[in-house]
Scaffold this active site. Structure first.
Site, PDB file in Angstrom:
ATOM      1  CG  LEU A  71     -37.838 -45.198 -12.128  1.00 34.04           C
ATOM      2  CD1 LEU A  71     -36.716 -46.059 -12.707  1.00 34.04           C
ATOM      3  CD2 LEU A  71     -38.994 -45.145 -13.124  1.00 34.04           C
ATOM      4  CG  ASP A 130     -41.741 -39.961 -19.213  1.00 34.78           C
ATOM      5  OD1 ASP A 130     -40.615 -40.396 -18.983  1.00 34.78           O
ATOM      6  OD2 ASP A 130     -42.465 -40.369 -20.136  1.00 34.78           O
ATOM      7  CD  GLN A 173     -45.474 -42.536 -16.722  1.00 30.45           C
ATOM      8  OE1 GLN A 173     -45.238 -43.639 -17.157  1.00 30.45           O
ATOM      9  NE2 GLN A 173     -46.703 -42.133 -16.455  1.00 30.45           N
ATOM     10  CB  SER A 232     -46.089 -39.939 -20.586  1.00 28.42           C
ATOM     11  OG  SER A 232     -45.077 -40.271 -19.675  1.00 28.42           O
ATOM     12  CG  ASP A 254     -45.691 -40.605 -24.413  1.00 31.63           C
ATOM     13  OD1 ASP A 254     -46.173 -41.391 -23.569  1.00 31.63           O
ATOM     14  OD2 ASP A 254     -44.562 -40.744 -24.919  1.00 31.63           O
ATOM     15  CD  GLU A 312     -40.190 -43.144 -25.431  1.00 31.16           C
ATOM     16  OE1 GLU A 312     -40.801 -44.184 -25.192  1.00 31.16           O
ATOM     17  OE2 GLU A 312     -39.228 -42.748 -24.747  1.00 31.16           O
TER      18      GLU A 312
END
Ligand code: FRU
Length: 485
Positions: free
Chosen positions: A43, A46, A62, A106, A166, A224
């Site tokens: 997968l 971000d 990510q 992130s 983040d 986020e």
């Protein structure tokens, strides 16, 4: 759908050979993208550390290697000279310290022109699965080595919940101070941005306070991936509010919005000029990040995850999912953002196609509207049924996009029909189709719509209402898909 145990999701990748079979199997997928960044296995979510440094664009994502599941996250590294042709560089940051034992989450990049630094969230969990997020720093050296600073810059602030992550790093010339913007959640479960500051980039970071965003005290339960860029004489703040529904987004509770205004670093206030807007009106767009170090005053460059948290995509069956959207250039015209795919993308045009009703699986379309109401079907079948329908209603200047007639349906719970409200009458559409995605730019980029889409073999036609004219090109591939870990 496969059920993953925590152990499986958080398994550490010890050797590339552990995912080689998976990689080989995924190569055969009919839905592998050809000019979009996508995970080599598993997968991607971000975009991280997007930056221009010494003639190269670096962009990480990510990455969870094992399958289409959110688990132990790595930063996977890709690079480009032109924002169009991307090559795989292998893992950028491994979760291999106590501070990031359950994931390298992130963050952003910062270039001093000499050196390249990556700021990220170390996602630590203890044996009781209690989370402690750390803001961490690493340097990417000239020879491509990643050197982590042994201790984090700082840990979580006690007045907020475990959701603090983040980091976006900026330098404010006027007061010669570095700032980190951090996405956060207050104890009464509101979305926030926390600000840390330092006179030095590599140390001395202290908590400066919570960013005030007048009028936005109550929007969502977690913000986020905050990101900020200066475009001309304005600041643009983007973030991804969660745990709330918003107009034009159906029942989804994950969004990506922007505010144009002024960032006052002295008073830690972002004063927005007007209402927020959606960065993109499509089904799959989240966690957008500005590229750092762009060095052109009148524009910014941005990419995003083509996907949403809590959603699932058909390629999950094949043990992979996700893409990044095409990098876009952002300008401010008449007080709002215009977003255009980077102009270098025109290099990808291979052949001009004579419109004959067939839709290539990889294509760019330029469509002009010479009338009022308009209708366009993409990926319909030979008899005209099915596909993705785009309907423009001139009376309210709105495009309605409906994916419910596609053979392969997914994420029905967030709705299959969305509206794109336009400021002006629909004049043109620019559409980028890859093997499992579509991106639409309306009226030179005043609104955009990005979504995954998984056409079947029969879904290979299009239909246009007579007032629409079409130019169509096939496109060359531009993203390597080699096995680099
Ligand atoms: C957004 C996000 C970030 C976090 C990362 C973990 O999609 O939840 O807040 O750092 O994903 O993968």
């Amino acid at each position: 759908m496969k059920e993953w145990t925590t152990q499986e999701r958080y398994r550490v990748l010890k050797d590339a050979s552990e995912i080689k079979d998976l990689y080989d199997r995924i190569q055969a997928s009919d839905y592998r993208q050809t000019y979009h960044i996508q995970p080599i296995t598993g997968l991607s979510s971000d975009p991280n550390g997007f930056i221009y440094h010494k003639g190269t664009w670096h962009l990480y994502y990510q990455w969870c290697p094992w399958g289409a599941v959110h688990g132990l996250k790595y930063w996977y590294h890709t690079s480009s000279k032109d924002l169009v042709h991307w090559q795989n560089e292998g893992v950028g940051i491994h979760p291999d310290t106590i501070y990031d034992n359950k994931g390298v989450h992130s963050g952003s990049g910062f270039s001093t022109d000499e050196k390249l630094y990556l700021f990220y969230t170390g996602n630590h969990r203890d044996e009781n699965w209690v989370r402690t997020p750390y803001t961490c720093l690493a340097q990417l050296t000239e020879d491509g080595q990643l050197v982590k600073q042994p201790e984090p810059l700082f840990g979580p602030h006690p007045d907020y919940t475990e959701h603090q992550r983040d980091p976006k790093v900026v330098y404010h010339e006027a007061n010669q101070t570095y700032y980190i913007l951090l996405g956060a959640q207050s104890k009464d479960l509101k979305g926030k941005v926390l600000i840390y500051s330092s006179k030095e980039l590599l140390q001395g970071w202290t908590f400066a306070g919570e960013l005030r965003v007048p009028g936005y005290e109550d929007l969502g339960g977690m913000w986020e991936c905050p990101s900020i860029a200066r475009i001309g004489d304005k600041d643009v703040l983007v973030f991804s509010p969660q745990y709330t529904t918003l107009p034009h987004r159906g029942p989804s509770t994950n969004h990506n919005i922007y505010l144009i205004g002024q960032m006052d670093y002295e008073n830690l206030t972002f004063q927005a000029d007007g209402d927020y807007r959606h960065l993109d009106y499509g089904f799959d767009f989240y966690a957008a990040q500005f590229a750092a170090n762009v060095k052109e005053e009148d524009k910014a460059i941005l990419t995003a995850w083509m996907g949403l948290p809590d959603n699932h995509y058909p390629t999950e069956e094949e043990d992979w999912e996700g893409s990044l959207v095409l990098p876009r250039e952002l300008r401010i015209v008449d007080g709002r953002l215009l977003q255009r795919p980077v102009p270098q993308l025109s290099q990808l045009r291979k052949e001009k196609v004579n419109p004959n009703g067939y839709l290539p699986r990889v294509a760019e379309l330029e469509i002009n509207n010479h009338g009022q109401d308009a209708q366009l079907q993409l990926f319909c079948k030979a008899d005209g049924t099915g596909g993705l329908s785009i309907r423009y209603d001139a009376s309210n200047q709105t495009c309605t996009i409906d994916r419910s007639q596609m053979d392969l349906r997914f994420n029905e719970a967030i709705g299959e029909v969305l509206d794109v409200p336009l400021e002006r009458a629909l004049a043109d559409l620019r559409i980028f189709i890859d093997r499992s995605s579509v991106e639409i730019f309306f009226n030179g980029g005043e609104a955009t719509f990005s979504s995954h889409l998984y056409p079947s073999a029969e879904e290979n036609r299009y239909q246009l209402s007579p007032n629409l004219s079409l130019g169509m090109w096939t496109l060359k591939p531009s993203v390597t898909d080699d096995f680099r870990v």
